[in-house]
Design a protein around this motif. Structure first.
Motif, PDB file in Angstrom:
ATOM      1  N   ARG A  90      34.618  48.694  36.968  1.00  0.00           N
ATOM      2  CA  ARG A  90      35.306  49.004  38.222  1.00  0.00           C
ATOM      3  C   ARG A  90      34.369  48.889  39.411  1.00  0.00           C
ATOM      4  NH1 ARG A  90      37.406  54.375  36.075  1.00  0.00           N
ATOM      5  NH2 ARG A  90      37.668  54.925  38.231  1.00  0.00           N
TER       6      ARG A  90
ATOM      7  N   SER B 239      33.782  45.297  40.133  1.00  0.00           N
ATOM      8  CA  SER B 239      34.961  44.746  40.799  1.00  0.00           C
ATOM      9  C   SER B 239      34.943  45.082  42.294  1.00  0.00           C
ATOM     10  CB  SER B 239      36.222  45.306  40.142  1.00  0.00           C
ATOM     11  OG  SER B 239      37.368  44.864  40.811  1.00  0.00           O
TER      12      SER B 239
ATOM     13  N   MET C  53      43.653  49.478  27.552  1.00  0.00           N
ATOM     14  CA  MET C  53      42.465  50.290  27.697  1.00  0.00           C
ATOM     15  C   MET C  53      42.029  50.257  29.160  1.00  0.00           C
ATOM     16  SD  MET C  53      39.024  50.282  25.432  1.00  0.00           S
ATOM     17  CE  MET C  53      37.879  49.147  26.158  1.00  0.00           C
ATOM     18  N   THR C  54      41.623  51.396  29.671  1.00  0.00           N
ATOM     19  CA  THR C  54      41.165  51.509  31.051  1.00  0.00           C
ATOM     20  C   THR C  54      39.770  50.901  31.170  1.00  0.00           C
ATOM     21  OG1 THR C  54      42.393  53.560  31.273  1.00  0.00           O
ATOM     22  CG2 THR C  54      40.698  53.129  32.921  1.00  0.00           C
ATOM     23  N   PRO C  55      39.534  50.086  32.199  1.00  0.00           N
ATOM     24  CA  PRO C  55      38.189  49.520  32.371  1.00  0.00           C
ATOM     25  C   PRO C  55      37.168  50.627  32.619  1.00  0.00           C
ATOM     26  CG  PRO C  55      39.759  48.512  33.915  1.00  0.00           C
ATOM     27  CD  PRO C  55      40.466  49.628  33.210  1.00  0.00           C
ATOM     28  N   GLY C  56      35.963  50.414  32.132  1.00  0.00           N
ATOM     29  CA  GLY C  56      34.899  51.387  32.338  1.00  0.00           C
ATOM     30  C   GLY C  56      34.490  51.470  33.795  1.00  0.00           C
ATOM     31  N   ILE C  57      33.763  52.512  34.114  1.00  0.00           N
ATOM     32  CA  ILE C  57      33.310  52.705  35.487  1.00  0.00           C
ATOM     33  C   ILE C  57      32.446  51.536  35.935  1.00  0.00           C
ATOM     34  CG2 ILE C  57      31.873  54.155  36.982  1.00  0.00           C
ATOM     35  CD1 ILE C  57      32.875  56.564  35.345  1.00  0.00           C
TER      36      ILE C  57
END
Length: 178
Positions: free
Chosen positions: A8, A11, A1-5
């Protein structure tokens, strides 16, 4: 699953604070100043992110309601009436997202205001002015709430949280009677 905005962005903040910013020469005063501004902007974006759609919907809905009110009782010459027709068409064909719709309707309202200045009847001009003053007051308040955490607002005690504004828990003050 792609990390949410949100993950990000957090990060990015961590990478800047933990790796990039410590490598900046503290003697570079402008760079040191920019570090704080960058982090403040990113943290504000994180705070705003859950409410972006609601914020843009509030702005759009207010603009659309004002535009509808401006069409009622329109009176004037050909420029005013043509601008009213263009505004009606814009209202009948909403954009796919609230921000774009706000901007499109706002441009049509701006064109109507300009046309009213050319050949609108005096009473209709006064009506449109009052509607736009009310909209401007409410939008300014929303914009102040939206960016209050940057610390530049001269009267922050007048403002509520982004969440309270975006969810409608707190409404803009009615300063103009509209």
């Amino acid at each position: 699953m792609t990390p949410g905005i949100d993950i990000r962005i957090q990060s990015i903040i961590n990478g800047l604070n933990d790796v990039i910013f410590p490598a900046v020469d503290p003697k570079e005063s402008l760079a040191a100043e920019q570090k704080g501004m960058i982090i403040a902007q990113l943290e504000l974006i994180l705070k705003q992110l859950p409410f972006v759609d609601r914020y843009h919907s509030l702005c759009r809905d207010d603009m659309r309601q004002c535009a509808e009110r401006m069409l009622a009782g329109a009176a004037g010459g050909t420029a005013t009436l043509a601008a009213c027709e263009a505004l009606k068409e814009m209202l009948a064909a909403p954009a796919d997202n609230p921000r774009d719709d706000y901007n499109r309707v706002g441009q049509a309202v701006d064109a109507l205001i300009a046309a009213i200045g050319q050949d609108g009847d005096a009473g209709y001009r006064a009506q449109a002015d009052a509607i736009m003053l009310g909209l401007a007051d409410r939008q300014l308040w929303r914009d102040r709430v939206w960016s209050a955490d940057l610390g530049f607002d001269p009267y922050p005690a007048e403002l509520c949280s982004i969440e309270d504004m975006a969810t409608g828990k707190v409404a803009p003050p009615n300063n103009s009677g509209n």
